[in-house]
Design an enzyme around this catalytic site. Structure first.
Site, PDB file in Angstrom:
ATOM      1  N   HIS A 143       8.820  -2.016  -4.487  1.00 43.79           N
ATOM      2  CA  HIS A 143       9.642  -1.632  -5.640  1.00 43.79           C
ATOM      3  C   HIS A 143      10.366  -0.304  -5.426  1.00 43.79           C
ATOM      4  CE1 HIS A 143       6.043   0.750  -7.023  1.00 43.79           C
ATOM      5  NE2 HIS A 143       6.997   1.556  -7.459  1.00 43.79           N
ATOM      6  N   ASP A 188       3.740  -5.996  -3.188  1.00 40.55           N
ATOM      7  CA  ASP A 188       4.499  -4.765  -3.377  1.00 40.55           C
ATOM      8  C   ASP A 188       4.424  -3.860  -2.148  1.00 40.55           C
ATOM      9  OD1 ASP A 188       6.231  -3.103  -4.704  1.00 40.55           O
ATOM     10  OD2 ASP A 188       4.682  -2.089  -5.869  1.00 40.55           O
ATOM     11  N   SER A 223       4.742   6.519  -5.831  1.00 37.83           N
ATOM     12  CA  SER A 223       4.710   5.124  -5.377  1.00 37.83           C
ATOM     13  C   SER A 223       5.048   5.019  -3.900  1.00 37.83           C
ATOM     14  CB  SER A 223       5.709   4.282  -6.180  1.00 37.83           C
ATOM     15  OG  SER A 223       5.279   4.117  -7.500  1.00 37.83           O
TER      16      SER A 223
END
Length: 509
Positions: A136, A166, A241
């Protein structure tokens, strides 16, 4: 008898007493120290493995920071696509304000596309320039740049990405420079309470180090079909992230991915993809540019205590096969709806959600033993795995046999009104010709069937693992089951093409 009581003698006695007391205290201290040492040795020898928290994470951070990178992405968006005006009650002051704003700016909307930027984190796993991050972070990006701790910046090329876990893998060209890198560790060795360190780029603040403990393992947060997250209270925020979660040995045990927060900031609940799941994905992306997961060709559901009892299984474990894909690996291996898969390729299947991950991590084309529970006994079949991605592209669907005709009636012991399928009922309920079984046309609200979610329009395909084609088939199987002292019976139900097993209590009816 005369005692010498001169001052000189008294002082001598006092000195002797103090010496003896001091010697006694010294011997006692030595004894306590020896006892403490013995107890410590006994604790160590008895298997106590807990590690004390480090005095500082400085040495660890200094060693790991150079291998953690900042990732900046640029995406071209159509700036002419502005949102419509919000809807407010007629005459509202807000309506007048926004109407005026939109009208004044209607002719000022930029016609040229503009660039949107986002920031994330990543880490180098190969000195040749292989970088791991979250999918992402780089999804839909037109340009990806990787910045090292010393502010050196590189253009990155996407090697491959996997939305299901992911995970994404990038490549940069460092020229003659040998880049610092880190290695994956064994996340299965982590215990709840172990120290972990997160490094990343929160809110664009590069090279940020936070520490905490493993709060939980094996979390399923609904992110994807292979959820296996490490939960930590190490501070993780927006921008972290794709960054690494390290153990105290400096090994990557997780990829920081998500947080639970009502404000957007850290509240001490962060989630990282377990390294044992990520490493296989990274290897496949590096080798093939995409994932190649094993595929068995079954649709499964959780084994509840009622289902386990109705099938004679000792406990609620394994994965119940609700449907088998036509011409898939499971059908070729002889696996049938109603089987409970209790083991796969030598690994136990304790619960339903562990099976998809085990299958996905098994190499495509490999022959594997599958342990199943069928008709009250354990057996083993051999399946040759297909490739999940190819099956998805082919849109393989499940098919069934041809239907029969029949009439309507009730099965009071289940609280159901049923009808054998007719062309008119198929048209009324939107059922295709491939759907077989007995149609549910009524469900009593006070019975177990209503509590279990059975509803009008469902089609009962099997009763007690026997196919049914008419109302009489259902009645006979229910009565036989009750005559044998069974209190529950297992139905296989088709709802809009999805099959699911539902255990129902048999009432006196």
């Amino acid at each position: 008898m005369r005692v010498n009581s001169s001052p000189t003698a008294a002082r001598a006695l006092a000195r002797n007493g103090r010496s003896e007391t001091a010697a006694y205290l010294y011997r006692m201290a030595l004894g306590l120290a020896a006892g403490a040492a013995l107890m410590l040795a006994m604790a160590v020898s008895s298997g106590a493995q807990a590690k004390a928290p480090p005095e500082s994470f400085a040495d660890l951070a200094e060693r790991l920071l150079p291998a953690v990178v900042n990732i900046a992405t640029t995406q071209t968006v159509d700036a002419s696509r502005m949102p419509d005006m919000p809807q407010f009650p007629p005459g509202s002051p807000f309506e007048e304000f926004f109407k005026d704003f939109f009208e004044r700016n209607q002719g000022q909307r930029p016609s040229r596309p503009r660039s949107a930027q986002s920031l994330g984190s990543g880490f180098i796993v190969d000195p040749a320039g292989i970088v791991v991050t979250n999918n992402h972070v780089i999804a839909d990006a037109d340009e990806i740049k990787v910045r090292l701790q010393d502010d050196t910046e590189y253009e990155a090329t996407l090697i491959g990405r996997d939305p299901k876990t992911d995970v994404a893998v990038l490549s940069i060209d460092p020229g003659q420079r040998e880049l610092p890198f880190v290695q994956f560790g064994n996340s299965d060795a982590l215990r709840v309470g172990d120290w972990v360190v997160a490094i990343g780029n929160p809110f664009g603040l590069g090279g940020t180090v936070t520490a905490g403990i493993v709060s939980a393992r094996g979390r399923d947060i609904g992110q994807g079909p292979y959820d296996d997250f490490i939960q930590t209270d190490a501070s993780i925020n927006r921008g972290n992230s794709g960054g690494p979660l390290f153990n105290l040995e400096g090994e990557v045990v997780g990829i920081n991915t998500a947080i639970f927060s009502q404000t957007g900031g850290s509240v001490g609940i962060g989630f990282a993809i377990a390294s044992d799941l990520a490493t296989g994905v990274v290897d496949q992306l590096r080798e093939f540019g995409r994932t190649r997961r094993g595929w068995l060709g079954v649709r499964i559901q959780q084994v509840s205590p009622d289902i386990a009892d109705s099938l004679g299984l000792d406990s609620a474990r394994g994965a119940l096969v609700a449907d088998v894909t036509a011409e898939g690996p499971a059908e070729a291996a002889g696996i049938q709806p109603g089987d409970i898969i209790t083991g796969f390729n030598g690994q136990e299947v304790d619960e339903m959600r562990t099976l998809p991950r085990i299958v996905a991590e098994t190499r495509v084309g490999r022959e594997v033993p599958v342990e199943i529970w069928r008709d009250g006994a354990a057996t083993t079949v051999t399946a040759t795995l297909g490739e999940l991605e190819q099956a998805e592209e082919a849109r393989l669907l499940n098919t069934s046999a041809t239907p029969d005709q029949g009439d309507e009636g009730r099965v009071d012991s289940l609280g159901l009104g049923l009808a054998t399928l007719t062309p008119q009922l198929r048209e009324q309920y939107g059922l295709g010709e491939e759907v077989t079984g007995v149609l549910v046309i009524e469900v009593d609200e006070t019975v177990d069937a209503a509590d279990k979610g059975l509803r009008e329009g469902d089609v009962i395909v099997e009763v007690a693992q026997d196919e049914v084609q008419s109302l009489d088939d259902v009645r006979k199987l229910v009565e036989d089951h009750r005559a044998n002292g069974k209190k529950t019976i297992l139905l296989l139900v088709n709802r809009q093409g999805e099959q699911r097993f539902i255990p129902l209590r048999i009432d006196k009816g």
